[in-house]
Design a protein around this motif. Structure first.
Motif, mmCIF file in Angstrom:
data_model
loop_
_atom_site.group_PDB
_atom_site.id
_atom_site.type_symbol
_atom_site.label_atom_id
_atom_site.label_comp_id
_atom_site.label_asym_id
_atom_site.label_seq_id
_atom_site.Cartn_x
_atom_site.Cartn_y
_atom_site.Cartn_z
ATOM 1 N N ALA A 127 0.816 -1.225 0.000
ATOM 2 C CA ALA A 127 0.000 0.000 0.000
ATOM 3 C C ALA A 127 0.846 1.269 0.000
ATOM 4 C CB ALA A 127 -0.922 -0.008 1.226
ATOM 5 N N ASP A 128 2.155 1.119 -0.008
ATOM 6 C CA ASP A 128 3.026 2.290 0.146
ATOM 7 C C ASP A 128 3.427 2.933 -1.175
ATOM 8 O OD1 ASP A 128 2.861 1.639 2.781
ATOM 9 O OD2 ASP A 128 4.902 0.857 2.950
ATOM 10 N N ILE A 129 3.340 2.184 -2.270
ATOM 11 C CA ILE A 129 3.749 2.685 -3.588
ATOM 12 C C ILE A 129 2.529 2.700 -4.492
ATOM 13 C CG2 ILE A 129 5.264 2.338 -5.578
ATOM 14 C CD1 ILE A 129 7.102 0.702 -3.723
ATOM 15 N N VAL A 130 2.301 3.796 -5.173
ATOM 16 C CA VAL A 130 1.166 3.899 -6.084
ATOM 17 C C VAL A 130 1.502 3.152 -7.378
ATOM 18 C CG1 VAL A 130 -0.358 5.459 -7.344
ATOM 19 C CG2 VAL A 130 0.523 6.115 -5.091
ATOM 20 N N ASP A 131 0.640 2.208 -7.748
ATOM 21 C CA ASP A 131 0.811 1.415 -8.973
ATOM 22 C C ASP A 131 2.242 0.894 -9.110
ATOM 23 O OD1 ASP A 131 0.046 0.223 -11.411
ATOM 24 O OD2 ASP A 131 0.688 1.969 -12.563
ATOM 25 N N PRO A 132 2.697 0.074 -8.169
ATOM 26 C CA PRO A 132 4.091 -0.358 -8.177
ATOM 27 C C PRO A 132 4.484 -1.203 -9.383
ATOM 28 C CG PRO A 132 2.845 -1.588 -6.540
ATOM 29 C CD PRO A 132 1.965 -0.482 -7.016
ATOM 30 N N LEU A 133 3.502 -1.796 -10.086
ATOM 31 C CA LEU A 133 3.825 -2.599 -11.263
ATOM 32 C C LEU A 133 3.694 -1.804 -12.558
ATOM 33 C CD1 LEU A 133 2.262 -6.062 -10.353
ATOM 34 C CD2 LEU A 133 4.624 -5.295 -10.143
ATOM 35 N N GLY A 134 3.335 -0.530 -12.451
ATOM 36 C CA GLY A 134 3.290 0.319 -13.627
ATOM 37 C C GLY A 134 4.667 0.405 -14.269
ATOM 38 N N GLY A 135 4.716 0.219 -15.591
ATOM 39 C CA GLY A 135 5.994 0.245 -16.289
ATOM 40 C C GLY A 135 6.583 -1.133 -16.478
ATOM 41 N N SER A 136 6.037 -2.126 -15.791
ATOM 42 C CA SER A 136 6.474 -3.501 -16.029
ATOM 43 C C SER A 136 6.142 -3.870 -17.470
ATOM 44 C CB SER A 136 5.749 -4.446 -15.072
ATOM 45 O OG SER A 136 5.711 -5.756 -15.575
ATOM 46 N N PHE A 137 7.135 -4.366 -18.204
ATOM 47 C CA PHE A 137 6.886 -4.731 -19.602
ATOM 48 C C PHE A 137 5.765 -5.751 -19.696
ATOM 49 C CE2 PHE A 137 11.695 -4.057 -19.595
ATOM 50 C CZ PHE A 137 11.594 -2.710 -19.907
#
Length: 566
Positions: A398-408
């Motif tokens: 819950a600490d990072i917004v959209d933590p998988l954003g940018g994952s290919f």
């Protein structure tokens, strides 16, 4: 996001890696299977690189959280501002028992209530109807009159709590009871918060609970939207529900496409009623399933936001950001729970819940590990709630917004899910000659949705039978010992208790007032007025659920599905 020279360099390097590093290992050791795919049978690649997202425009396709197209989340701070609403489904036996469970969940840290109703209530039947015998309080709580609602929320301030109601054909009556309860408690209607499922398209497509035919059922849905826009502006009048479409056997793409199409159909109907899109659209909410394929589910949620933002802008000329910002509730997949080795369900639910969080859900229900056997026990509910709390407080998710954003991989899957879902949505629009609403009605009538879901469900079960799809504890890693936990048993006396209360309420009410209120409702239906004011008056007179719904059935007739399976 990469120029042609960079992509060419990466492509050359990948080819070199494949021939010099990968192929010798594969030739020597092989891989676990010939084909890797999601639960929905969407094939996934071994490796994703920038080449798989070479057409991605960061600002147009991803942007930033809280800004269009909301791929990365509907709000800029997401869970750094506050965590998702933890909303465990609850309802069984008598209203007293369910009230006790509500208080227990609030004491355990739950931040929103979610109400499960028994089958008679869901179908608009009273507990004393012959069809209700044996079902009263069995799979949810029985609510026949406003008196039941009063007991259900005893000691709970409806101005302080947000409550979700999972109910559809008879949803307007339950909503009217909640409004009447707020009036009783002195809570201003504009402070009433909650969500009403009220999604009849989904019922005709997948769940199959109905009273009247599709078109008048849609009119009744829009009555609620129109009334709530004026009277309860903080209340969500529809929760467009893909959950049940997925539980019926659809793929993730079908779930997404059919759900969004349903939402667009409601938008069109409300606009035809004369409502401005920016008046009501901000209060529409959605409800998705979260299944086992971790990355597919995250991609589905991200694609949902992007499709919704673009369609609301381009097709319906929505201007307010709130009208284009898709907000949704998530429930882990009941279909995935197994009666065999039920404690394994804790792991399944944890994975699914984490996918919902990483996908950016606004509220979450985690299923209890014993739900393949019975309604959840108190212990199992606590474990389910603690699962959410551990994800929120301990995991760092819950600490990072959209933590998988940018994952290919995730961005490529998001694009693929979006593309396939839009093909479905455009096909439905074509069925309606340019109207999504009419396309849905046509698809219901000719069995389009039934055939699509039926085929997907059959193919999945075939994969399970062939052991291409592993279900741990069912077709692999099985054991012989009895692993059944202690389960909740609904006291058979619950039905008698409910019947006694209903009989007492009928004896104590003003029959003339009930009759007058039901006559007013008949007049409202016959004159095409919004029926909600008359329904509110009827529940305040303690008219029963069955009496009110019978007025609609008498006017429109009962609906019987006529679809063939050819």
């Amino acid at each position: 996001m990469y120029d042609d020279a960079d992509l060419e360099t990466i492509q050359d390097a990948e080819s070199e890696w494949e021939s010099e590093t990968l192929e010798p290992v594969v030739e020597r050791f092989g891989e676990r299977k010939d084909r890797f795919a999601t639960v929905s049978n969407l094939e996934v690649d071994r490796l994703y690189t920038p080449d798989d997202v070479s057409d991605l425009d960061y600002l147009e396709d991803l942007g930033f959280p809280g800004e269009e197209p909301y791929t990365r989340g509907p709000y800029p701070t997401m869970y750094r501002g506050r965590t998702w609403t933890m909303r465990q489904f609850a309802g069984f036996g008598t209203v007293e028992e369910t009230n006790e469970r509500f208080h227990y969940l609030i004491d355990q840290g739950q931040t929103g209530l979610s109400t499960a109703f028994d089958m008679p209530t869901l179908m608009g039947l009273d507990s004393d109807d012959p069809m209700s015998d044996g079902e009263v309080g069995r799979e949810g709580v029985a609510v026949d009159t406003l008196r039941d609602m009063e007991v259900l929320f005893d000691g709970i301030d409806v101005g302080e709590v947000s409550t979700s109601f999972t109910i559809n054909p008879s949803a307007p009556v339950i909503y009217a009871m909640y409004v009447a309860l707020a009036d009783q408690q002195g809570v201003p209607r504009d402070q009433v918060r909650g969500t009403l499922q009220n999604d009849m398209f989904k019922e005709f497509i997948a769940q199959k609970e109905w009273v009247i035919p599709p078109e008048p059922a849609l009119d009744l849905v829009t009555d609620v939207v129109e009334f709530s826009t004026e009277e309860t502006p903080k209340f969500h009048p529809i929760s467009v529900s893909g959950y049940h479409i997925r539980e019926a056997g659809s793929t993730a793409v079908q779930e997404l496409a059919f759900t969004l199409a349903d939402g667009f159909g409601y938008v069109e109907d409300a606009m035809d009623r004369g409502l401005e899109v920016d008046e009501f659209a901000p209060r529409l909410s959605f409800f998705f399933n979260c299944h086992n394929s971790f990355f597919e589910e995250i991609a589905k949620f991200r694609a949902a936001r992007r499709i919704y933002a673009r369609v609301m802008d381009e097709w319906y000329d929505a201007e307010r950001a709130e009208s284009k910002r898709l907000k949704f509730h998530t429930q882990t997949a009941g279909q995935s729970l197994t009666a065999q080795q039920p404690i394994n369900n804790v792991a399944r639910v944890t994975v699914q819940a984490l996918a919902g969080v990483l996908g950016g859900t606004q509220s979450l229900h985690t299923n209890s590990f014993d739900e393949a056997l019975a309604l959840p026990s108190e212990k199992a509910v606590r474990v389910a709630l603690r699962t959410q709390q551990i994800i929120a407080e301990e995991s760092g998710a819950a600490d990072i917004v959209d933590p998988l954003g940018g994952s290919f991989a995730v961005e490529s899957l998001t694009n693929e899910v979006e593309e396939q879902a839009m093909e479905y949505i455009k096909h439905i629009r074509d069925l309606g000659d340019g109207s999504v609403r009419d396309g849905i009605l046509q698809g219901i009538d000719d069995g389009y949705f039934l055939r699509e879901i039926q085929e997907a469900s059959y193919e999945y079960q075939e994969r399970v039978e062939r052991e291409e799809e592993v279900v741990v504890g069912v077709n692999k890693f099985t054991i012989e010992e009895d692993t059944s936990p202690e389960i909740l048993h609904v006291d058979e006396a619950a039905q008698e208790t409910q019947l006694e209360r209903l009989e007492r309420t009928k004896a104590e009410r003003d029959d003339a007032a009930v009759e007058a209120a039901l006559e007013d409702l008949k007049e409202a239906i016959g004159s095409d007025e919004n029926t909600m004011p008359a329904i509110v008056d009827a529940v305040k007179a303690y008219a029963t659920m069955g009496e009110i719904m019978q007025v609609f059935e008498d006017h429109y007739g009962a609906y019987t599905e006529q679809i063939g399976l050819a």
